[in-house]
Design an enzyme around this catalytic site. Sequence first.
Site, PDB file in Angstrom:
ATOM      1  CB  CYS A   1       1.019 -12.826  -5.620  1.00  0.00           C
ATOM      2  SG  CYS A   1       1.887 -11.639  -4.573  1.00  0.00           S
TER       3      CYS A   1
ATOM      4  CG  ASP B   1      33.704   0.382  -9.421  1.00  0.00           C
ATOM      5  OD1 ASP B   1      33.138   1.390  -8.793  1.00  0.00           O
ATOM      6  OD2 ASP B   1      33.979  -0.557  -9.021  1.00  0.00           O
TER       7      ASP B   1
END
Length: 807
Positions: A24, A500
Site C-alpha cells: 500500500c 427495522d
Amino acid sequence: MNESNKASLQTVFFKIDGMSCAACSSRVERVLSKLPGIEKAAVNLAVEKATVTFDSTQITFNEITKKVQDLGYRVITDKVDLKITGMTCAACSGRVEKVLDKLPGIASAVVNLALERATVEYYPGVITVTEIKSRIEKLGFGAHDSSDNAEIDKEKQAREAEVKRQRLRLLIAAVFSLPLVLAMALHMLGVMGNTTELLMNPYLQLILATPVQFIAGWQFYRGAYMVLRNGSANMDVLVALGTSAAYFYSIANILRHSHDLYFETSAILITLIILGKLLEATAKGRTSEAIKALMGLQAKTARVVRDNQEIDIPFELVLAGDIVVVRPGEKIPVDGVIVEGTSTVDESMLTGESLPVDKKTGDPVVGATINKLGTFKFEATKVGKDTALAQIVRIVEEAQGSKAPIQRFADVVSGYFVPTVVGLSLLTFAAWFFLFDPGNFSRALVNFTAVLVIACPCALGLATPTSIMVGTGKGAENGILIKGAEHLENAHRLTTIVLDKTGTITKGEPEVTDIVSLAELTEAELLQLAVRTEKNSEHPLAQAIVNYGKKQSLSLEDPETFSAIPGHGVAVTIDGKQIFMGTRKLMKIHNIEFESASSQIEALELQGKTVMLFALDNKLCGLFAVADTVKDNSAQAVDALKQMGIEVWMITGDNTRTANAIAQKVGIKNVMAEVLPENKAEKVAALKKEGQVVAMVGDGINDAPALATADVGFAIGTGTDVAIEAADITLMCGDLTGIVAAIRLSKATMRNIKQNLFWALIYNSLGIPVAAAGFLSPVLAGTAMAFSSVSVVTNALRLKQFNPYKE
C-alpha cells in the site's frame, strides 16, 4: 535548479489512513512520485505518514491529496472552530469562506454568519491554526479558537462586549443626531425662531454630524476599507458610501453657501443602522441558548471514593474507573455503570422522556441526569469529551455550524448583491440627474443614497443559519440529535420510511405472553418446571422464560442433568423425570405426540409468537408462547407518519407469518420479510431508485449500512454505537414518536427559513424600485434595512416555542 524553482518548492507531511501493508505504502509513494511537480515523495507505513516536496507552481496540495484519495486511501484532517468577530453581513462571511477555501492545506471551510463562527477542516502538516487565524485577521476580522468547551463563556463575554460597544455607539449617535432631527422637524413644521435658527446653522450641524459620521460610524469605514482592499464588497461599503455622499455633499454646499444640507440624513441613517445592529446582536445571543442550556446541565462536582474516603472534586478530574457516589437529588457527573445500590433517575434532559427510569446494579447511568430517590455507587466509564453530554454538545455545535442546501441560494444571491446594488444606485443617480430632474444634484443624491441603504443584504445572510441554529437546538432539547443542517432539511422531503422490526418497532427483548397447560399440571407448576428446565440455556427465548419466572419469585434450582440440542431445544432431568422443551422437531425426534395441539400452536404463531413445546415423561403437557412485544407508541407513530402522507415499510429477517403479525399490530401494510442483514441496504437503495426520498430507522449493527444508504438515517438511541454513528439523526428516547417529532421539526424549520428568506428579500425587492423611483427617503430606507435583520432573527426565535411532539 534555478532560484525561482527553489522558492516555489514546498515540503509538507500528512497522515494517510487505510494502508494495510508495504504494498500500500509503496503504491502511494510510487504514484505520488510520478505526478508532475513532485520533487520527492516518501511514505512511511509504520507512522502512516507521507512527506512530499513539490513545486507549487506545477501542482497544488489539494491535487496531491485528491490523488491519494483516488487510490482509495484517506488523508487525515484536523478540525478547528474559530470565533470570527467583525462580520456584518453575508458578504463578509462569504469572503472569509472563499479566502480560507483557497489556502493551501484547507480541506473545507464553513463560515456561519449567525453563529459568527468558522468551522475549518485542515491538514495539520501543511497549515497551522495560527496561520489560519492570521489570514482571517488580515481580512480585517478577529479570529479566536473556540474548539474548547470553555469558549462558551468566552463567546458570551464577546457577545456582551459587542452589545456594550454598539450601545455606546448608539448613545453617541443618538445624542448628536437628536438636535439634527429636531431642526428638521421644526423646519418641516414651519416653526421659526431663535432655536430653529440656531439648530439650522450649517456649522453647528457640521459639528453635530461629524462625531456621528466618524466616531459612531467609524466601524463602517473600517469594514469597508478591509473588504475593498481584498477585492470584495459588503454592507459596510453601502453604508459608508451612502452616508459619506450625504455628509460630504453637505460640506461642499456649506463652502458654496448653499442651504441644501443633508447632515441629518447621514446622522440618522448611521443611528438607525447601529440601533438595528444592537438589536440584532442581542437577538443573535439568544439563538445559541441551546448549547448554553446543554452545558448548564453538567454537574460541577463529583463525589468519588479514593483511599477508602469520599471526596468532592471538580467533575473534570473524574477518571475512568473511579467509583462515584450519588445521593438523592444530585446530578450524575459522568457516564458509568451502577456497582452498588438502586434508584430512579430522571433522564428527561437527554431523552425527552418525562418518566423517571428505575436503575439497579449493572445498569448504565448517563452524566447530567438527575438521581431522584436512592443513593448508589457507579463506576465511571466515560469522562470528559467522551461522555454522552459532551458528544451531544459536539453534534449540536457541528449541526449549527453546517450549511443547509437551501442556504446556497442565499449565498449565491449575496455574492452578487452588493456590486449589483452599487451599479443600480449609480444608475439611479444618473437617471435622476440627467433625465427625470436634470441638474438637480440634491434629488439625485437622495435617491442614490436611498437605493444604497435599502439594499443591504444583512437579513439575507441571517435567514437560514439562525433558523438552523434554533431548530437543531430545539431538537437537542427534545432528544433529537441532528448531525447536520442538510439532514434537518432533507427530513421534511421524506416520502418513504423503512422501519427495522427488532428493537425499533418492537422492544427487542422477548417476553412470555402465553402459558397453556395441556395436562393435569397447573400453569404455576408448569412454569416452575420450565424455569428450572431453561435455567442453564443461553438462548434468548429460554432467558425470556427464566426472567418471567424471576418476576414470579420462583425457585431457580439447577436440573439434575442438562443437555442443549442446537436448533431444537433442551433435554433435562428434574426429580428423576425426563423433560423435553423446544420445537416440534424435538418432539418428533423423541416420538412425542403433539398433533392434537396443532390448532392452538398455529393460532399463537399467527399472532407473531414463537411457541415452545413442553413434554414431561414423553407426554406433551404445555405450550409457552414467547414474543418480542411491540413498543407502546409504535402504532401511534406509524399512524402519524401515514397521516403525513409518508409510506411506511417494515423490514425484518423474521419469517413472513411472524412479520405480518407484527406489522398488522402497528398498522403497516408494506412488509419486507426474511431479509438478510447484508441485504437491507439493497432494499433501501431499490426504493430510492423508484424516486422515493427514503429514511431508514434502525438500532442494530446490521442496520448501519442501510442507515448510511438512506437519504436520512434515523438511529434509535437505545441501540448500538455503530448504528448511531452511521445515522444522520439520533433519537435519544428510543421511541418511534421521535421520528414524527423530527419530521415535524424539519417542516417547521424549513417553513421558518422560507419565511425568513421572504422577509429578507421583500425589503430589497420592493424597496429598491421604490427608492429608485424617488418615493423612499434615505431615513425610511435606513429604518427598513436596520429592522429587516431584526425581523429575521426574531422570526427564527419563534421556533423556540415549537413543540415537535405536538401537532
